[in-house]
Design a protein around this motif. Structure first.
Motif, PDB file in Angstrom:
ATOM      1  N   GLY A  54       0.792  -1.220   0.000  1.00  0.00           N
ATOM      2  CA  GLY A  54       0.000   0.000   0.000  1.00  0.00           C
ATOM      3  C   GLY A  54       0.826   1.272   0.000  1.00  0.00           C
ATOM      4  O   GLY A  54       2.033   1.256  -0.264  1.00  0.00           O
ATOM      5  N   PHE A  55       0.161   2.357   0.337  1.00  0.00           N
ATOM      6  CA  PHE A  55       0.740   3.690   0.247  1.00  0.00           C
ATOM      7  C   PHE A  55       0.777   4.360   1.619  1.00  0.00           C
ATOM      8  O   PHE A  55      -0.215   4.348   2.338  1.00  0.00           O
ATOM      9  CB  PHE A  55      -0.085   4.550  -0.715  1.00  0.00           C
ATOM     10  N   TRP A  64      -3.951  -0.678  -1.078  1.00  0.00           N
ATOM     11  CA  TRP A  64      -3.992  -0.321  -2.498  1.00  0.00           C
ATOM     12  C   TRP A  64      -5.257  -0.820  -3.193  1.00  0.00           C
ATOM     13  O   TRP A  64      -5.688  -0.254  -4.192  1.00  0.00           O
ATOM     14  CB  TRP A  64      -2.757  -0.861  -3.219  1.00  0.00           C
TER      15      TRP A  64
END
Length: 108
Positions: A54-55, A64
């Motif tokens: 993910g971020f 994500w």
């Protein structure tokens, strides 16, 4: 159980999650923009997706796949579709080693 070496501090890039597995427990380790290191459970509670993919933004990690953001401090989801928290682990630093006991979940 005592804390195990998860990785080296030098292996962590700012705002880039690193997936590790300690004693069968998958977790995402993040060094945030402030330089603080966090360890949370690696599986999104909504879609069973790796959060390490993910971020990172500030002190959150976003899945994500569906956009749920989790607090790196508490593990709590900050938006839907996830509504269950992920575990947060106590991180110790010893020299360049990031140490985590996968059996101890941080009290928040």
């Amino acid at each position: 159980m005592t804390a195990l070496r998860a990785c080296g501090v030098s292996e962590l890039e700012l705002d880039t999650p690193l997936r590790v597995e300690l004693d069968g427990v998958a977790m995402a380790i993040v060094k945030d923009a402030a330089g603080d290191i966090h360890a949370i459970g690696d599986r999104c509670t909504h879609g069973d997706i790796s959060l390490a993919e993910g971020f990172v933004e500030g002190d959150t990690l976003e899945c994500w796949a569906h956009g749920s953001r989790f607090s790196l401090l508490s593990g709590k989801p900050l938006n839907l579709p996830a509504y269950e928290p992920v575990p947060v682990y106590v991180v110790e630093i010893d020299g360049d080693d990031v140490l985590i006991d996968p059996t101890v979940i941080k009290e928040v």
